[in-house]
Design a protein around this motif. Sequence first.
Motif, short mmCIF file in Angstrom:
data_model
loop_
_atom_site.label_atom_id
_atom_site.label_comp_id
_atom_site.label_asym_id
_atom_site.label_seq_id
_atom_site.Cartn_x
_atom_site.Cartn_y
_atom_site.Cartn_z
N GLY A 90 0.80 -1.22 0.00
CA GLY A 90 0.00 0.00 0.00
C GLY A 90 0.83 1.26 0.00
O GLY A 90 1.80 1.39 -0.74
N ILE A 91 0.46 2.21 0.89
CA ILE A 91 1.18 3.47 0.92
C ILE A 91 2.45 3.34 1.76
O ILE A 91 3.17 4.32 1.95
CB ILE A 91 0.30 4.61 1.48
N TRP A 130 0.51 -5.04 -7.00
CA TRP A 130 0.87 -4.25 -8.19
C TRP A 130 0.73 -5.12 -9.44
O TRP A 130 0.17 -4.70 -10.45
CB TRP A 130 2.30 -3.73 -8.03
N PRO A 260 -5.07 7.23 -13.40
CA PRO A 260 -4.74 7.42 -11.98
C PRO A 260 -3.95 8.72 -11.73
O PRO A 260 -4.22 9.42 -10.76
CB PRO A 260 -3.90 6.19 -11.65
N GLN A 344 -8.60 10.96 -1.52
CA GLN A 344 -8.61 9.54 -1.84
C GLN A 344 -10.01 9.05 -2.16
O GLN A 344 -10.21 8.25 -3.07
CB GLN A 344 -8.02 8.74 -0.68
N GLN A 347 -10.99 9.79 -5.58
CA GLN A 347 -10.38 8.90 -6.56
C GLN A 347 -11.02 7.52 -6.51
O GLN A 347 -11.15 6.85 -7.53
CB GLN A 347 -8.88 8.80 -6.29
N LEU A 357 -8.62 2.12 -9.60
CA LEU A 357 -8.57 3.00 -8.43
C LEU A 357 -9.40 2.42 -7.29
O LEU A 357 -9.00 2.47 -6.12
CB LEU A 357 -9.07 4.39 -8.80
N ARG A 360 -7.63 -0.68 -5.90
CA ARG A 360 -6.40 -0.32 -5.19
C ARG A 360 -6.73 0.12 -3.78
O ARG A 360 -6.10 -0.31 -2.81
CB ARG A 360 -5.70 0.81 -5.94
N SER A 361 -7.75 0.96 -3.68
CA SER A 361 -8.14 1.47 -2.37
C SER A 361 -8.64 0.34 -1.47
O SER A 361 -8.27 0.22 -0.30
CB SER A 361 -9.22 2.53 -2.58
N MET A 364 -5.70 -1.98 -0.38
CA MET A 364 -4.91 -1.39 0.72
C MET A 364 -5.67 -1.45 2.02
O MET A 364 -5.11 -1.75 3.08
CB MET A 364 -4.67 0.09 0.43
N PHE A 371 -4.43 4.70 4.09
CA PHE A 371 -4.24 5.91 4.89
C PHE A 371 -5.09 5.89 6.14
O PHE A 371 -4.66 6.37 7.20
CB PHE A 371 -4.52 7.16 4.05
#
Lengths: 465, 234, 485
Positions: A90-91, A130, A260, A344, A347, A357, A360-361, A364, A371
């Motif tokens: 993730g981040i 990824w 993105p 976020q 997105q 998108l 991905r969120s 994570m 986040f």
Amino acid sequence: MIRLIAQREFTEFVRDGRLLWAGGIMLLLIVTALGVGWQRQSHLHAERHAAQHLDYEDWLKQDERHPHDAAHQGMHVFKPEPPLSIIDPGIGPYVGSTIWLQAHRQSEVKFRPAQDATGLQRFGTFSAAWLVQILAPLLIIVFGFNAFAGERELGTLRQLMSLGVSSRALLWGKALALAMGIGVLLVPGVVVAAAAVVIESEPGRLLDSALRFLMLGLAYAVYLAITVFVVLAVSARASSSRVALISLLALWIVGVLLAPRVMSDLSRHVYPSPSRTEFASDLSTDLKSEHDKAWREQFGVSTGWGPDLPLSKWGVALQVNDHVGYGVLDRHFGALWDTFEKQQRMQEWAGLLIPVLAVRSLSMGLSGTDFVQHRDFSVAAERQRRVVQDIMSHDLIDHADPLGDRHFAYQADKELWAKVPPFDYQTPSLAVVLRHHWSGFAILSAVLAAAVALALLFVPRRLPL
Amino acid sequence: MLEALNVSKDFGANRALDKVTLRVKPGEIYCLLGANGAGKTTLINLFLDFIEPTSGEVRINGRKVADDPLSTKRDIAYIPEQVMLYGVLSGIENLKYFAALATGERHSREQLLALLTEAGLPEAAADGRVSTYSKGMRQKVGIAIALAKNAKALLLDEPTSGLDPKAASEFSQLLAKARDRGVAVLTTTHDLFHAKQTGTRIGIMKQGRLVADLSSQDLSHTDLETLYLQHMAA
Amino acid sequence: MKARTFWLVFAHEARVLIADRTLPLVLTLFALLIGYAITNGIVEIRARDAAVASILTKQNERNARNIDQLQRINAGIETPAPFSNAADPANVGGGLGGRFAYVPTSALAPMAFGQSDMIPNYYQVTYRSRVNFMYDSEIENPWNLLSGRFDVAFVIVYLLPLFIFAMSYNLLSAEREQGTLRMLLSQPLTLTKLVLAKVSIRAGTILTCAILIPVAALLIFRPETRDAVSLVQLAAWAVLVCAYGLFWFAVAVIANAFSRSSAANALVLVGSWVVLVLIVPVLLNLAVSVASPAPSRTELATQTRLITVDGLRRYQKLFSADYRYSDKPDLLLPKDGRFEVQSRPKAAFMLQRDVEADIQKLLDRFDAQLEGQQSLVDRWGVISPAIIVHEGLAALAGNGSQRYLHFQRQVATFHATWKQFFEPRILESRAMTEADFAAMPTWKWQEETLRRQLSDLSVRAIQILALVLVVAGIGFWRLKKSSAV
Ligand SMILES: Nc1ncnc2c1ncn2[C@@H]1O[C@H](COP(=O)(O)OP(=O)(O)OP(=O)(O)O)[C@@H](O)[C@H]1O
Ligand SMILES: [Mg+2]
């Protein structure tokens, strides 16, 4: 019928080498990524766990010292590395893992791995997530671009239709074949990942991890299914397999590469975040004015820590100062973090058009590396800092020198240090995650429905031959 | 003008041409007959340097093709079975391009129109996009290219297949005109009637070998169809 | 005759590409994207310049206020507060007078954001140890850092190859499929010349577009780019972009030299792009971090704490001494050039100094490791042109890792000078004077020399041109052997 179609299609993937070559490379990459992720996660987890423990022990072992000095020295807290970060860091590379809890100010989480890396880091982080988010759709395109267009060119489509095969059966059969093709490649990865997650989970949270893992699987399954149906729709619609391939590649590039970044720019435009200068200077200005006000009201003095305030009052002053600061800090950091979350969220909703998108969120979130969960840790760390501050100030108030001119001469002992509880941080539960991320599932399901509808629209009962 | 001397061509284990020797003189129309896969197109490809012979020599106007293919190509014009052109350009634009490539000169619109008319394309069609052309119309642009080149030899691969009878006979007339100018023509065909009508020499190929090489005198005595079937049966 | 054939094919290709709308479409789209990217860059860099300018204004105001206060104190008009006292060297050397060290944006900065969205472009230097400020980072949403920015470098490194493919994936295969290749090659024309002409028209247009738009935008909207040094950099930039573009054209030529279908060519090209642009850099990043791993940051945190604890113990006495301002307000005023720096600030200074000295070795290890990684990247980057160009573009824009390392080293030096200036004043309790304010170390950025930049760049250019030669060589060699049928 559907099984028959899927089987023939699948045999073709095997025979023409697509499965072996494209698939083999993908398989190799995924297993490597998981291995690397596993090694990294278990190393970080162990190291931080040990460091956290050591840090608290050192805190307890402190010599006799003035409480405020102890607070200045403070303690470190380390963010635990969740087991599912093996799959999706993730981040992680872009946020720190360590906070130094010190007196007076809320600290940033420091030491971003990306700062210890070269510019290459910006090409992306090699992880299973990824690979599945970016490369798996490409693989489905390679497998499926000629599903209809190729048969049309060969003339076998006429043949099939003349035999009375329904076009819908053809669609489902081909979808099944694509699912089998990609499934075969992902199974070894899923097995490795499952093993890694089970081994790295704390025993008490095994169920939590398992549920997260299953949902992660579901999210990616929906994501890949979306790709399958879009690929089949385009293949059915395109005038030739060349056109199908080029359109699909263009879609892929826009979807995973261009959009993105554009969305990230756009979200920053809609919800601007401050620069570091702005943030720091706004925070300082606010803190100063609130502090000045509090000093005036509480002690009737115009400057902080001036000669007008007897030293015996410094303990109270510290507490007043801190408490006024808490509100200001909460306001400023809260606003900043809200901005990040809004960016976020925007997105994520763009995921309706750009599914990568949304997935991905969601990925994570379920992996515990988004986040929201980073913020949860930051808030918990700040709470711990305030606990330390409050205990120290309290002790200073209790020991305020009756003579009125002593403050730093006072030294607390180990008993006081032991009053501070260890930093016992529990990562948010799945329920918390789902509260934030149910929309991700909703978005992906909606997109899947749309993709299926599109495929049905482009594969009508009377298929253009 | 066109000479193949003891030419063989292998594609892997498959011998497509087997020691073929054949000469086409100026003013001759040489018709190559033969079943599918006999090696006719392969022979033409050799003259065009599209492929290299495995052994033997191919010459145009006395020069070996392999030595300087660019200069030998200046002497020949080629019309494949399907004349393929740029669909997004008009017939005249296509002709302009190919003619310039072939001769290194720019032609005026009038010159180009004259060439197209000579090839039999109606002037009205010259400015339409080639993607809207029929096969015969594209063929005529191909002929115009050959005319523009003013080539000493023509290589034609099944030029009349798919043309309607009227177009085919117009084509034969054009060939006759070329022959009268002293052009050497090598053409493959499956149309025995057409071969007999226009050819001055006829060759029959079978499995890579030239099994018969007949002059027009020989032909006047024999029935071509019987001869052909005899060779095929043997 | 020879040159004429080339131009003939060239002009013809232009006509066909315009007629089938490939050229207008591709060029418009590309122009839009690169135009957006450079706009993004210019806007962003303006904001960054403005931020630095505002910091400097604030710093100057602060400095003026400090001097003003000092004059009033010396004139006996003002008794300052204990922690904002311009006469107190511990105050001035700390937060009150701390100077900003910043790295100015380069002329070409809008071309590539590089590391600038992550690493801060300024630090406030005080006597506090570097551990306290060097690990700050720019405020940015980590999600956005992950997505990456839409800058010119992104358009060049990622998108340019794709646009090149869109124009040339069927360079020859289309002619082969249409049957026009036979028509062409029955004319006196070699395949090599045909391909050269076809590549030239495509490369000429798209590379012109890729270079002209950003360069023109910079020359118009960023006057800094108009001096000689910047023009040289712009030229170098153009060379790098051209070489990169040619590399991908050469790859397209190889793909077309095999007589495969257009669809197969498209697949092969996108496959090569995925490998060279997406996978190899990410794997190299991984390999580099394995070969030269970063020392543990957790370890750094632990060590810092231990060293600090040690220092606290060493200066325990000083730390326990109380401020004596309440009973002796005179202590807040300088007297005969002396200012009684209180024990606690003294202790704090010495503690920070000691922590710095002790932690230095560890910090050096981090620096050495990062440089080690960077040199590995420089050495191995040659396996993918995307890496060479990505790093090269970031370096030219002044936002590459190297320049930031250079900056951080200068900050370290400045920090040392700063401490040196204040150490005797704090430890010997010398009052700040107006002359001191004038003599205080000031930040002066030393740009990397142009020669170093260019030598760095020429290495990259040579690397990539070598790649172009190799790939084009293979392509044309293969072309010679490939047949028209
Ligand atoms: N590029 C090639 N690679 C391999 N084999 C080939 C190639 N071109 C032709 N051949 C083989 O050479 C032989 C002769 O083919 P060619 O095309 O010359 O026949 P043809 O006489 O022109 O037939 P048709 O009347 O069908 O046009 C055939 O067996 C064919 O399979
Ligand atoms: Mg043939």
